[in-house]
Design an enzyme around this catalytic site. Structure first.
Site, short mmCIF file in Angstrom:
data_model
loop_
_atom_site.label_atom_id
_atom_site.label_comp_id
_atom_site.label_asym_id
_atom_site.label_seq_id
_atom_site.Cartn_x
_atom_site.Cartn_y
_atom_site.Cartn_z
CB SER A 14 -8.82 1.06 5.64
OG SER A 14 -9.44 2.31 5.49
CE LYS A 59 -4.05 1.87 2.50
NZ LYS A 59 -4.92 1.74 3.69
CB SER A 109 -8.27 3.65 2.66
OG SER A 109 -7.44 2.99 3.58
#
Lengths: 95, 491
Positions: free
Chosen positions: B182, B78, B158
């Site tokens: 998330s 990420k 997210s």
């Protein structure tokens, strides 16, 4: 509690975000929606409740007060948008 | 050799050990898959040279008989994780051009165990979002589509890039972070497994901060076992993070496949919300039946403060975000937009660098922390948080081993579908996951079925602090019963 456009502008100033009058108007509505949503917390009786500070009871870790990494100046300024040698460069703040 | 991308991490480990393929071949297969899937917008940066170099090193290690626990396993990271010398922008313009000079502890742990970095994954800007639409790189597309439709669906957020990359076979596993859901919500939207460990289990050092008392890193993977393998490597005790808890990391994989006979699974009545789609109800019922069939006992429980978790979150998280994001001032890194004086330089930089959702949350946070409001908002929210945590402690003290809930109130929705909705409607996506962050507990999302449009749905299991093993154990029962869910390739 609700906010008006002046409060939005004041908060934007505190948050150091430039907002136009139009943006302030839009933000006013959004912020009031969110503040309205969180208002339901006032229903909760929190008398005598200690605010949560950690998930499991832990003692604050302390490390020995010694220098562990030295000579990092070049790395520290490596990503600065404007730099001179090992200094961050900013607009003049003191006459 | 593109079928190498269908292997789980456990299968990769076995295949490499048996010499059925090399780490280099595996990495090349993934790099080809990534190139063919750019329209999904999962990766914001691909690092093929680094990946090939790391894979070659893995092959050399394997040849010497020195393979480590994740040797040669290609992973996506990420964009929130600092990776030395490699782009890390939290999908924000304000970190324009930022290349960290150090490695986050979590990614450092993965590389030390032999994993291979394929690139950096798209996400909501600063992890603020539930649809991956707030990214400065544009939305990520879910590899899943509604039956009979070509309309792009969101992968959740997210960690949307992570979820899409794992589901579309663009990495064997990915790192994510979870502040209010998330990891678990995008895992649910893409038919992948995602675990948010207990707060303090993974070091936050080198992870770009959103809300420090809530942020936790965790893996997204294709199977429960793979999540266990990855978490073993990601978790550690780190002196660089004072909230890293001093507890040894267990061998999580050993709990996969352990019997659940006699375990007590709590079913919280407050999670049966008004207007819950019948499909979600049915999914939850199936989950209970699967666990009961495996010998667990279902227990009706009450978590009375559940409904206050989301409003409390929308005070705590923005307050901490406004403080954390104060560092983006155009001086030390990233974007700088000039102004007449230093204050207007700050204001112009932050106005141009932050997207709408980030500005909104920084503003809320600044407001609730401003003079005179701290007690009414932040302090009250932290007290409510203590009550939410107490709810969980009470049921665990009564002998409940884990809690079963739906992971999300719906399946994935369309890209731009919620663009005109109020921010609150988007926030409601996290209604079942956010309680877990507020209490600091571990939670896992496990794929459990498809809705009537063919989109994935998931169940969530919540455990006691530092009892991730219980989640792998119970999660495996769901996976065994529900099977695996793989999107049909259209990209």
């Amino acid at each position: 509690m609700s906010v008006d456009k002046d409060i939005v502008k004041r908060v934007a100033r505190l948050a150091r975000i430039a907002v136009s009058d139009e943006e302030a108007e839009a933000l006013k509505g959004e912020l009031n929606t969110i503040l309205g949503f969180v208002e339901q917390l006032n229903e909760v009786d929190v008398t005598g409740v200690e605010p949560m500070t950690s998930v499991v009871a832990v003692e604050m870790k302390k490390r020995t007060d010694v220098v562990t990494e030295r000579d990092q100046a070049a790395k520290i300024v490596a990503n600065a948008p404007v730099r001179e040698e090992h200094f961050f460069v900013v607009p003049k703040v003191v006459e | 050799m593109s079928d190498l991308t269908t292997l789980t991490i456990a299968e990769i480990r076995d295949g490499l050990a048996a010499g059925r393929f090399s780490a280099l071949e595996l990495t090349q297969a993934y790099l080809a898959a990534m190139e063919a899937a750019r329209e999904l917008n999962a990766y914001v940066v691909e690092t093929p040279d680094k990946a090939l170099g790391m894979a070659a090193e893995s092959d050399a290690r394997i040849a010497r008989g020195e393979a480590r626990s994740l040797e040669g396993v290609p992973l996506g990271i990420k964009d929130l994780f600092c990776t030395e010398g490699v782009h890390a922008q939290a999908a924000s313009r304000i970190l324009d051009g930022f290349k960290p000079v150090y490695e986050s502890t979590v990614t450092g742990n993965l590389w030390a165990d032999g994993a291979v970095m394929l690139g950096k994954l798209n996400m909501d800007e600063f992890a603020m979002g539930s649809s991956n639409e707030t990214s400065c790189y544009g939305p990520v597309v879910n590899p899943w589509r509604s039956a009979g439709s070509n309309a792009p669906m969101v992968p959740g957020g997210s960690s949307g890039g992570s979820a899409t990359a794992v589901a579309a076979r663009l990495c064997a596993g990915a790192t994510g972070t979870d502040t209010g859901g998330s990891i678990r919500q995008p895992a649910a939207f893409t038919g992948t497994v995602g675990i948010k460990p207990t707060y303090g289990r993974c070091s936050r050092w080198g992870i770009i901060a959103f809300a420090s008392s809530l942020d936790q890193a965790g893996p997204l993977s294709r199977t429960v076992r793979d999540a266990a393998i990855m978490l073993k490597s990601m978790a550690s005790v780190d002196p660089k993070d004072t909230t890293s808890v001093d507890q040894p990391v267990p061998d999580y994989e050993a709990s996969v496949g352990q019997s659940v006979k006699g375990l007590r699974i709590g079913v919280p009545r407050e999670y049966r919300i008004d207007g819950m789609p019948p499909e979600i109800e049915a999914l939850w019922e199936r989950g209970k039946a699967w666990l009961a069939d495996a010998g667990a006992e279902m227990v009706d429980i009450s978590l009375p403060h559940t409904k206050y978790a989301l409003p409390a979150y929308y005070i705590v998280a923005p307050a901490e975000a406004s403080s954390n994001l104060a560092r983006y001032d155009g001086v030390r890194y990233g974007l700088r937009v000039p102004g007449d004086d230093i204050v207007s330089m700050y204001e112009n930089t932050r106005a141009a660098g932050f997207g709408k959702e980030v500005k909104r949350r920084v503003m809320i946070g600044t407001y609730v922390l401003s003079a005179g409001y701290y007690d009414a908002y932040y302090l009250r929210a932290q007290k409510v948080r203590a009550l939410i945590k107490r709810d969980f402690e009470t049921v665990f003290a009564d002998g409940v081993d884990a809690i079963l809930t739906p992971a999300t109130p719906s399946a994935a929705f369309g890209v731009a579908e919620k663009a005109v909705a109020s921010p609150i409607e988007m926030y409601l996506n996290d209604i079942f996951t956010v309680t877990v962050n507020m209490a600091g507990l571990p939670g896992i999302a496990v794929p459990a079925g498809l809705d009537d449009k063919g989109l994935p749905l998931a169940l969530q299991l919540i455990g006691r602090p530092f009892d991730e093993e219980m989640l792998f154990r119970t999660g495996q029962v769901i996976e065994d019963a529900a099977g695996y869910f793989v999107p049909e390739r259209w990209w």
